[in-house]
Motif scaffolding. Structure first.
Motif, PDB file in Angstrom:
ATOM      1  N   UNK A   1     -12.386  -7.187 -22.565  1.00 21.52           N
ATOM      2  CA  UNK A   1     -11.458  -8.150 -23.159  1.00 21.52           C
ATOM      3  C   UNK A   1     -10.573  -7.446 -24.188  1.00 21.52           C
ATOM      4  N   UNK A   2      -9.425  -8.059 -24.407  1.00 24.10           N
ATOM      5  CA  UNK A   2      -8.507  -7.589 -25.441  1.00 24.10           C
ATOM      6  C   UNK A   2      -7.811  -8.815 -26.006  1.00 24.10           C
ATOM      7  N   UNK A   3      -7.871  -8.954 -27.313  1.00 24.72           N
ATOM      8  CA  UNK A   3      -7.253 -10.107 -27.979  1.00 24.72           C
ATOM      9  C   UNK A   3      -7.740 -11.414 -27.350  1.00 24.72           C
ATOM     10  N   UNK A   4      -9.031 -11.510 -27.087  1.00 24.93           N
ATOM     11  CA  UNK A   4      -9.687 -12.695 -26.526  1.00 24.93           C
ATOM     12  C   UNK A   4      -9.246 -13.017 -25.100  1.00 24.93           C
ATOM     13  N   UNK A   5      -8.609 -12.059 -24.422  1.00 26.21           N
ATOM     14  CA  UNK A   5      -8.195 -12.246 -23.028  1.00 26.21           C
ATOM     15  C   UNK A   5      -9.038 -11.341 -22.142  1.00 26.21           C
ATOM     16  N   UNK A   6      -9.588 -11.914 -21.076  1.00 23.97           N
ATOM     17  CA  UNK A   6     -10.389 -11.138 -20.136  1.00 23.97           C
ATOM     18  C   UNK A   6      -9.463 -10.296 -19.256  1.00 23.97           C
ATOM     19  N   UNK A   7      -9.575  -8.974 -19.381  1.00 26.50           N
ATOM     20  CA  UNK A   7      -8.764  -8.063 -18.572  1.00 26.50           C
ATOM     21  C   UNK A   7      -9.442  -7.751 -17.245  1.00 26.50           C
ATOM     22  N   UNK A   8     -10.782  -7.659 -17.283  1.00 28.03           N
ATOM     23  CA  UNK A   8     -11.543  -7.288 -16.091  1.00 28.03           C
ATOM     24  C   UNK A   8     -12.940  -7.874 -16.185  1.00 28.03           C
ATOM     25  N   UNK A   9     -13.539  -8.087 -15.010  1.00 26.63           N
ATOM     26  CA  UNK A   9     -14.908  -8.615 -14.973  1.00 26.63           C
ATOM     27  C   UNK A   9     -15.603  -8.157 -13.708  1.00 26.63           C
ATOM     28  N   UNK A  10     -16.923  -8.218 -13.771  1.00 26.21           N
ATOM     29  CA  UNK A  10     -17.760  -7.985 -12.597  1.00 26.21           C
ATOM     30  C   UNK A  10     -19.076  -8.719 -12.829  1.00 26.21           C
ATOM     31  N   UNK A  11     -19.629  -9.268 -11.774  1.00 30.22           N
ATOM     32  CA  UNK A  11     -20.941  -9.904 -11.836  1.00 30.22           C
ATOM     33  C   UNK A  11     -21.951  -8.986 -11.176  1.00 30.22           C
TER      34      UNK A  11
END
Length: 108
Positions: free
Chosen positions: A16-26
């Protein structure tokens, strides 16, 4: 037929950056009677479009592999759709092998 409910654990990893999710994985940990250690299923790797090509996907997969090692998994599997050659190349560059096919039926 007997049905036994089992539970499985997992993790959601994010950048995350500045409370924004840039990338994810489960990452899901699955145990069965064939092995004394669990295996992991990586699912839903996603990088926001404007951040693609900057290494975030690779970082997510590497972090997921580290989590799987912490859980003593004996293997990690993932799926990817046909036509996503750049994603397939990333997985292969990280040491994954093209091992087979995924079969699917949508039921809902």
């Amino acid at each position: 037929m007997n049905v036994e409910r089992i539970t499985t654990g997992g993790r959601k990893l994010t950048i995350t950056k500045d409370h924004k999710e840039l990338a994810r994985i489960y990452l899901y940990f699955i145990q069965n009677d064939l092995h004394d250690k669990p295996y992991a299923l990586m699912e839903d790797l996603f990088v926001q479009e404007e951040f693609r090509g900057q290494g975030y996907g690779k970082k997510m997969v590497q972090a997921a592999l580290e989590e799987a090692k912490k859980e003593r998994c004996y293997k990690v599997i993932c799926t990817s759709r046909y036509g996503r050659e750049h994603v397939h190349k990333m997985y292969q560059d990280l040491g994954f092998k093209d091992y087979g096919k995924e079969f699917r039926i949508d039921i809902g």
